[in-house]
Design a protein around this motif. Structure first.
Motif, PDB file in Angstrom:
ATOM      1  N   LEU A  23       0.818  -1.211   0.000  1.00  0.00           N
ATOM      2  CA  LEU A  23       0.000   0.000   0.000  1.00  0.00           C
ATOM      3  C   LEU A  23       0.856   1.268   0.000  1.00  0.00           C
ATOM      4  O   LEU A  23       0.337   2.369  -0.133  1.00  0.00           O
ATOM      5  N   LYS A  24       2.170   1.105   0.149  1.00  0.00           N
ATOM      6  CA  LYS A  24       3.056   2.265   0.257  1.00  0.00           C
ATOM      7  C   LYS A  24       3.080   3.100  -1.019  1.00  0.00           C
ATOM      8  O   LYS A  24       3.454   4.277  -0.987  1.00  0.00           O
ATOM      9  N   ASP A  25       2.703   2.493  -2.150  1.00  0.00           N
ATOM     10  CA  ASP A  25       2.713   3.226  -3.420  1.00  0.00           C
ATOM     11  C   ASP A  25       1.490   4.116  -3.591  1.00  0.00           C
ATOM     12  O   ASP A  25       1.433   4.919  -4.523  1.00  0.00           O
ATOM     13  N   LEU A  26       0.514   3.976  -2.699  1.00  0.00           N
ATOM     14  CA  LEU A  26      -0.701   4.799  -2.782  1.00  0.00           C
ATOM     15  C   LEU A  26      -0.514   6.103  -2.025  1.00  0.00           C
ATOM     16  O   LEU A  26       0.407   6.248  -1.217  1.00  0.00           O
ATOM     17  N   ASN A  27      -1.403   7.046  -2.304  1.00  0.00           N
ATOM     18  CA  ASN A  27      -1.473   8.245  -1.479  1.00  0.00           C
ATOM     19  C   ASN A  27      -1.667   7.802  -0.026  1.00  0.00           C
ATOM     20  O   ASN A  27      -2.450   6.898   0.255  1.00  0.00           O
ATOM     21  N   SER A  28      -0.935   8.424   0.915  1.00  0.00           N
ATOM     22  CA  SER A  28      -0.956   7.957   2.307  1.00  0.00           C
ATOM     23  C   SER A  28      -2.365   7.961   2.906  1.00  0.00           C
ATOM     24  O   SER A  28      -2.747   7.037   3.630  1.00  0.00           O
ATOM     25  N   GLU A  29      -3.160   8.999   2.596  1.00  0.00           N
ATOM     26  CA  GLU A  29      -4.526   9.062   3.121  1.00  0.00           C
ATOM     27  C   GLU A  29      -5.392   7.977   2.502  1.00  0.00           C
ATOM     28  O   GLU A  29      -6.231   7.378   3.181  1.00  0.00           O
ATOM     29  N   ASP A  30      -5.192   7.718   1.209  1.00  0.00           N
ATOM     30  CA  ASP A  30      -5.945   6.650   0.545  1.00  0.00           C
ATOM     31  C   ASP A  30      -5.598   5.293   1.154  1.00  0.00           C
ATOM     32  O   ASP A  30      -6.477   4.458   1.399  1.00  0.00           O
ATOM     33  N   ALA A  31      -4.294   5.045   1.384  1.00  0.00           N
ATOM     34  CA  ALA A  31      -3.858   3.774   1.956  1.00  0.00           C
ATOM     35  C   ALA A  31      -4.494   3.557   3.322  1.00  0.00           C
ATOM     36  O   ALA A  31      -4.983   2.463   3.637  1.00  0.00           O
TER      37      ALA A  31
ATOM     38  N   THR B 158     -18.407  -6.886   0.694  1.00  0.00           N
ATOM     39  CA  THR B 158     -18.005  -5.728  -0.092  1.00  0.00           C
ATOM     40  C   THR B 158     -18.365  -4.461   0.664  1.00  0.00           C
ATOM     41  O   THR B 158     -19.454  -4.363   1.220  1.00  0.00           O
ATOM     42  N   SER B 159     -17.441  -3.506   0.659  1.00  0.00           N
ATOM     43  CA  SER B 159     -17.682  -2.264   1.408  1.00  0.00           C
ATOM     44  C   SER B 159     -18.619  -1.349   0.642  1.00  0.00           C
ATOM     45  O   SER B 159     -18.905  -1.554  -0.542  1.00  0.00           O
ATOM     46  N   SER B 160     -19.073  -0.311   1.316  1.00  0.00           N
ATOM     47  CA  SER B 160     -19.792   0.746   0.633  1.00  0.00           C
ATOM     48  C   SER B 160     -18.768   1.568  -0.149  1.00  0.00           C
ATOM     49  O   SER B 160     -17.556   1.369  -0.028  1.00  0.00           O
ATOM     50  N   VAL B 161     -19.241   2.509  -0.955  1.00  0.00           N
ATOM     51  CA  VAL B 161     -18.335   3.328  -1.762  1.00  0.00           C
ATOM     52  C   VAL B 161     -17.556   4.275  -0.848  1.00  0.00           C
ATOM     53  O   VAL B 161     -18.128   4.896   0.051  1.00  0.00           O
ATOM     54  N   ILE B 162     -16.251   4.354  -1.070  1.00  0.00           N
ATOM     55  CA  ILE B 162     -15.416   5.269  -0.300  1.00  0.00           C
ATOM     56  C   ILE B 162     -14.843   6.325  -1.235  1.00  0.00           C
ATOM     57  O   ILE B 162     -14.584   6.059  -2.409  1.00  0.00           O
ATOM     58  N   GLU B 163     -14.694   7.541  -0.718  1.00  0.00           N
ATOM     59  CA  GLU B 163     -14.133   8.629  -1.509  1.00  0.00           C
ATOM     60  C   GLU B 163     -12.634   8.690  -1.273  1.00  0.00           C
ATOM     61  O   GLU B 163     -12.170   8.707  -0.130  1.00  0.00           O
ATOM     62  N   LEU B 164     -11.881   8.733  -2.366  1.00  0.00           N
ATOM     63  CA  LEU B 164     -10.424   8.766  -2.300  1.00  0.00           C
ATOM     64  C   LEU B 164      -9.909  10.109  -2.794  1.00  0.00           C
ATOM     65  O   LEU B 164     -10.697  10.987  -3.156  1.00  0.00           O
ATOM     66  N   SER B 165      -8.609  10.285  -2.805  1.00  0.00           N
ATOM     67  CA  SER B 165      -8.019  11.559  -3.223  1.00  0.00           C
ATOM     68  C   SER B 165      -8.263  11.802  -4.707  1.00  0.00           C
ATOM     69  O   SER B 165      -8.572  10.877  -5.478  1.00  0.00           O
ATOM     70  N   ASN B 166      -8.079  13.061  -5.101  1.00  0.00           N
ATOM     71  CA  ASN B 166      -8.242  13.464  -6.500  1.00  0.00           C
ATOM     72  C   ASN B 166      -9.623  13.123  -7.052  1.00  0.00           C
ATOM     73  O   ASN B 166      -9.765  12.746  -8.227  1.00  0.00           O
TER      74      ASN B 166
END
Length: 450
Positions: free
Chosen positions: A239-247, A262-270
């Protein structure tokens, strides 16, 4: 004197019964981490952007509809002179029209440097109403002297320093800007509607693989990660290759899921969207004795040798302190050389001999100990038998070449035993990962001698 714990000889080697008892006492040490494998599906803003095409006709329609919003209003750069009365204002105007700079005319007539206001940019409606109408009247041009006008501040004279006329760019000039505005709006609308659609399909029980494929979502699988997002026995994380907040967001979401969920929809960066599918969960277990027997034996042996070395060093230190054994005899008894080193409270001081074997905590203990008293310092795989031979206090007022003044400690330092116990606690805590019940210790061993 540095004693290598591994050199200790054990009188009784471990037998099966001893190792099994040790294994049962420290079973948690052989517990595996829970391992999770999951898939993350993401829909990026760029992916949505690539599927949207804005035509020239759409952009032109918006341009015609909002042409006024693209128009830059006329702008006048204006300098001002403010006098206390109309007579002075007229004198300033007369001088300015004859070619005298407005700033010079204002200061000469009023005798006040603050009577002149430097050039500033204005658009219609930003000046006081007494000035605004004439300043932006049709036909006003660069160089015009206007006034005088009376306001609460006094009598104003205006000079039009520059005029930038109103400008409405052509459609061709701002077509790309308009298209970008429309595209951004459509992206947000698509994201908003997609969140609802994804939630509906996920919670209706649809196969998340099909859902991800229908929306052209990117997928990434992460195998056998602990709850901390790393591989067991390692600090490495895919997970280190992802944006830290996204990870962090993805890991937090994954840790709430059961296998197959399966999770609900999550909002990620950008402005990206995603969901997590828990593919499998391997529960934490205590490894069977037969699988860890070799490790158990190695750990038992090491701890027995550490303990035997410490007890031997303790016996030697007691003999040194009661005078029944010399320092040289103690070094000979453990077949080790006596090494002299220097330590200091000054953090900039460095002695390689001391740095090699003495930890920061052990250094603090020695600095607090009495002269001539042997101390035991458990440090990793070694046990150090140490004795402070002399103590010197540097005289900072003296020259650098001046010999330090020798001092002698006669009273016992009350904290020495406490620091020794803390040092031992720290060493054992690393081995057993236990919690110290300070209240119980205080209750049972509350006398200084103990």
């Amino acid at each position: 004197v540095v004693i290598d714990n591994s050199a200790a000889k054990l009188e009784t080697p471990a037998n099966e019964e001893t190792l099994m008892r040790y294994y049962k006492s420290f079973q948690e040490r052989y517990r595996t981490a829970e391992k999770r494998s999951f898939t993350v599906a993401t829909l990026t803003k760029d992916k949505i952007k690539n599927d949207i095409v804005i035509s020239d006709d759409e952009a032109l329609a918006l341009y015609e509809q909002q042409k006024e919003s693209y128009t830059t209003p006329a702008q006048h750069d204006i300098a001002q002179a403010i006098a206390e009365n109309e007579g002075d204002a007229l004198k300033i105007i007369d001088a300015a029209k004859k070619g005298t700079p407005l700033s010079t005319a204002a200061k000469k007539v009023t005798g006040d440097d603050t009577s002149f206001v430097e050039t500033q940019s204005y658009t219609k409606g930003t000046l006081p109403k007494e000035l605004d109408e004439d300043a932006f009247a049709n036909g006003v041009k660069k160089g015009d002297i206007l006034g005088p006008y009376e306001t609460a501040l006094g009598w104003h004279t205006l000079k039009i320093v520059d005029v930038t006329p109103e400008n409405t760019p052509s459609f061709t000039e701002i077509k790309d800007t308009i298209k970008s505005e429309i595209l951004e709006e459509e992206i947000w609308q698509t994201l908003d509607s997609t969140i609802s659609e994804l939630e509906d399909r996920i919670f209706s029980g649809e196969d998340p693989t099909i859902v991800a494929k229908d929306y052209k979502m990117e997928t990434a699988s992460y195998k056998n990660l602990t709850r901390n997002g790393v591989y067991e026995g390692s600090q490495d994380s895919p997970l280190k290759d992802l944006n830290s907040e996204d990870a962090l967001n993805i890991l937090k979401t994954a840790n709430t899921l059961s296998q197959g969920e399966t999770s609900s929809v999550i909002e990620l960066s950008n402005s990206s969207l995603g969901f997590v599918v828990m593919d499998s969960v391997e529960p934490s277990i205590i490894k069977p004795y037969e699988d860890v027997k070799k490790t158990v034996e190695e750990q038992w042996t090491k701890e027995q040798k550490d303990s035997a070395t410490f007890l031997k060093a303790k016996k030697l230190s007691d003999q040194i302190n009661d005078g029944s054994l010399s320092w040289k005899e103690a070094a000979k008894a453990v077949k080790s050389k006596s090494v002299s080193a220097k330590i200091s409270r000054d953090p900039s001081f460095n002695d390689e001999k001391a740095e090699k074997d003495i930890s920061t905590q052990a250094r603090g203990l020695l600095l607090a100990s009495d002269l001539g008293k042997a101390q035991i310092l458990p440090v990793g795989d070694k046990t150090i038998l140490a004795l402070v031979k002399s103590s010197n206090l540097l005289n900072k007022k003296a020259d650098k070449d001046t010999a330090p003044t020798k001092i002698t400690q006669t009273s016992e330092t009350q904290n020495v035993q406490q620091e020794a116990i803390a040092l031992l606690y720290g060493s054992l805590q690393q081995k057993y990962n236990y919690h110290i019940n300070e209240k119980l210790l205080t209750f049972l061993y509350n006398q200084p001698k103990q």
